[in-house]
Design a protein around this motif. Structure first.
Motif, PDB file in Angstrom:
ATOM      1  N   ILE A 103     -11.786  -3.437   2.425  1.00 56.61           N
ATOM      2  CA  ILE A 103     -11.926  -2.297   1.295  1.00 56.61           C
ATOM      3  C   ILE A 103     -13.072  -2.680   0.309  1.00 56.61           C
ATOM      4  O   ILE A 103     -13.017  -3.746  -0.001  1.00 56.61           O
ATOM      5  CB  ILE A 103     -10.715  -2.046   0.434  1.00 56.61           C
ATOM      6  N   LEU A 142      -6.357   0.165  -7.180  1.00 57.95           N
ATOM      7  CA  LEU A 142      -5.902  -1.189  -7.078  1.00 57.95           C
ATOM      8  C   LEU A 142      -5.129  -1.560  -8.378  1.00 57.95           C
ATOM      9  O   LEU A 142      -5.706  -1.439  -9.480  1.00 57.95           O
ATOM     10  CB  LEU A 142      -6.966  -2.315  -6.805  1.00 57.95           C
ATOM     11  N   LYS A 183     -14.875  -0.959  -2.292  1.00 54.67           N
ATOM     12  CA  LYS A 183     -14.607  -0.717  -3.767  1.00 54.67           C
ATOM     13  C   LYS A 183     -13.134  -0.019  -4.062  1.00 54.67           C
ATOM     14  O   LYS A 183     -12.728   0.726  -3.330  1.00 54.67           O
ATOM     15  CB  LYS A 183     -15.774   0.518  -4.134  1.00 54.67           C
ATOM     16  N   VAL A 184     -12.950  -0.436  -5.461  1.00 55.78           N
ATOM     17  CA  VAL A 184     -11.731   0.156  -5.781  1.00 55.78           C
ATOM     18  C   VAL A 184     -11.996   0.622  -7.216  1.00 55.78           C
ATOM     19  O   VAL A 184     -12.869   0.155  -7.891  1.00 55.78           O
ATOM     20  CB  VAL A 184     -10.536  -0.922  -5.716  1.00 55.78           C
ATOM     21  N   GLU A 198       1.109  -1.112   0.111  1.00 56.18           N
ATOM     22  CA  GLU A 198       0.072   0.004  -0.097  1.00 56.18           C
ATOM     23  C   GLU A 198       0.797   1.267  -0.001  1.00 56.18           C
ATOM     24  O   GLU A 198       1.869   1.296   0.861  1.00 56.18           O
ATOM     25  CB  GLU A 198      -0.941   0.157   1.153  1.00 56.18           C
ATOM     26  N   PRO A 201     -12.145   6.442  -3.878  1.00 50.82           N
ATOM     27  CA  PRO A 201     -12.074   4.936  -3.958  1.00 50.82           C
ATOM     28  C   PRO A 201     -10.618   4.731  -3.896  1.00 50.82           C
ATOM     29  O   PRO A 201      -9.528   5.274  -4.652  1.00 50.82           O
ATOM     30  CB  PRO A 201     -12.682   4.405  -5.219  1.00 50.82           C
ATOM     31  N   PRO A 202      -9.862   3.680  -3.403  1.00 47.78           N
ATOM     32  CA  PRO A 202      -8.361   3.183  -3.471  1.00 47.78           C
ATOM     33  C   PRO A 202      -8.174   2.977  -4.770  1.00 47.78           C
ATOM     34  O   PRO A 202      -9.285   2.297  -5.633  1.00 47.78           O
ATOM     35  CB  PRO A 202      -8.292   2.203  -2.599  1.00 47.78           C
ATOM     36  N   ARG A 238     -17.416  -4.552  -6.319  1.00 48.79           N
ATOM     37  CA  ARG A 238     -16.154  -4.301  -5.493  1.00 48.79           C
ATOM     38  C   ARG A 238     -15.241  -3.356  -6.494  1.00 48.79           C
ATOM     39  O   ARG A 238     -14.444  -2.641  -6.088  1.00 48.79           O
ATOM     40  CB  ARG A 238     -15.237  -5.359  -5.680  1.00 48.79           C
ATOM     41  N   LEU A 243      -9.549  -8.147  -0.910  1.00 47.63           N
ATOM     42  CA  LEU A 243      -9.986  -6.819  -0.583  1.00 47.63           C
ATOM     43  C   LEU A 243     -11.024  -6.801   0.632  1.00 47.63           C
ATOM     44  O   LEU A 243     -10.918  -5.995   1.431  1.00 47.63           O
ATOM     45  CB  LEU A 243     -10.727  -6.298  -1.953  1.00 47.63           C
TER      46      LEU A 243
END
Length: 329
Positions: free
Chosen positions: A121, A58, A123-124, A46, A55-56, A146, A116
């Motif tokens: 987490i 990925l 949603k990405v 990370e 949102p992160p 997701r 995830l």
């Protein structure tokens, strides 16, 4: 009948292979967190701020590589303003796998979705390159809950003419395959990995230090070489099976490819995928080959930022629509 000389030569090669594996593992130790899922232990790194409301991001690498290919330079640049998550796919880099059948996009999608969940987490925005285009499409089909968005870089999405190299089929052949992987693959690979990496960048030049900086030599370890070969030999049938479903994909999608990509044809993959997905935007870069994240990182970042902005706008509109209006006095 195998001669004594041949047996001795194979034994020496096997010993040399194990020595070099130890050297490589020490040179490139695990840098992230190990997340255990059904059938694998995934290495997760990370980067960037954790307190953002966006949102992160990925980032998932393609074939013959590991997460460092997505980290340098794209992940490091994105991490200046965004939370970035990088994962070594099962059997690659610092991730391990206990399942020989983990090569198909549907199983790897399940593993990543499970990871995830364990990371907390929801949603990405998924950013995938090359072979992982098939994985990204599969996640959009099977785990759309997701994904806030999908960014595809020179993705594999459809079946193509031809195969994936005789050596991939050879090392996945029962019996003889493991013998090859644990004896001759690594010594030969040390000679060939540089030219092979340069070929993927064409017509652009490979950055200086790319093989070292991205830990590409980890691919030559027998267990990773076998995992990579399984990924490749099962890929064509996998995309042939899932391609008829692409019209089901509803997440916002951006595809960025080069018009002279000699590794993954834009005409065979990106254009048909963009035509099949209703909410897809296709960008084709002129005179660019396969490594679009290295050639045009600023463009990739601007498109990701545009997607984040769109998601934020839609989220705000949905919140306003859900807020009860006060009656007029």
């Amino acid at each position: 009948m195998i001669s004594i000389g041949a047996v001795v030569a194979l034994a020496i090669l096997a010993l040399l292979t194990q020595v070099v594996v130890v050297v490589l593992d020490r040179a490139y130790p695990p840098l992230g967190e190990a997340v255990t899922v059904a059938g694998a232990r995934l290495n997760v790194v990370e980067l960037g701020p954790r307190n953002t409301t966006d949102p992160p991001l990925l980032l998932i690498h393609g074939a013959s590589s590991n997460l460092e290919v997505m980290r340098r330079p794209l992940g490091d640049l994105l991490a200046r303003n965004h939370r970035v998550i990088l994962i070594d796919r099962p059997g690659h880099g610092r991730s391990t796998s206990s399942v020989d059948g983990d090569a198909t996009p549907d199983i790897q999608a399940r593993m990543i979705a499970e990871a995830l969940g364990k990371l907390g987490i929801s949603k990405v925005i998924l950013v995938v390159h090359s072979l992982s285009g098939a994985l990204g499409a599969r996640m959009a089909l099977d785990y759309s809950e997701r994904l806030a968005g999908l960014v595809m870089l020179a993705p594999v999405t459809h079946p193509w003419r031809g195969g994936v190299g005789w050596y991939n089929k050879a090392v996945t052949t029962p019996g003889i395959g493991r013998l090859l992987a644990y004896t001759v693959t690594l010594p030969l690979g040390l000679l060939l990995v540089g030219p092979a990496a340069r070929a993927v960048f064409l017509p652009q030049q490979m950055p200086d230090g790319f093989v070292k900086d991205t830990a590409t030599l980890l691919l030559l370890r027998p267990r990773e070489f076998l995992a990579n070969a399984r990924d490749l030999v099962t890929l064509k049938a996998a995309v042939a099976a899932q391609a008829p479903r692409y019209a089901e994909i509803s997440v916002p999608t951006t595809i960025i490819s080069g018009d002279v990509d000699m590794t993954v044809s834009t005409d065979i993959h990106s254009r048909p995928f963009a035509a099949a997905v209703s909410d897809a935007r296709l960008i084709v870069l002129k005179d660019v080959g396969h490594m679009v994240q290295n050639v045009a990182p600023d463009l990739v970042i601007s498109e990701i930022d545009a997607m984040i902005g769109r998601i934020a706008t839609e989220r705000a509109s949905a919140a306003r629509a859900a807020t009860p209006r006060r009656p007029i006095a």
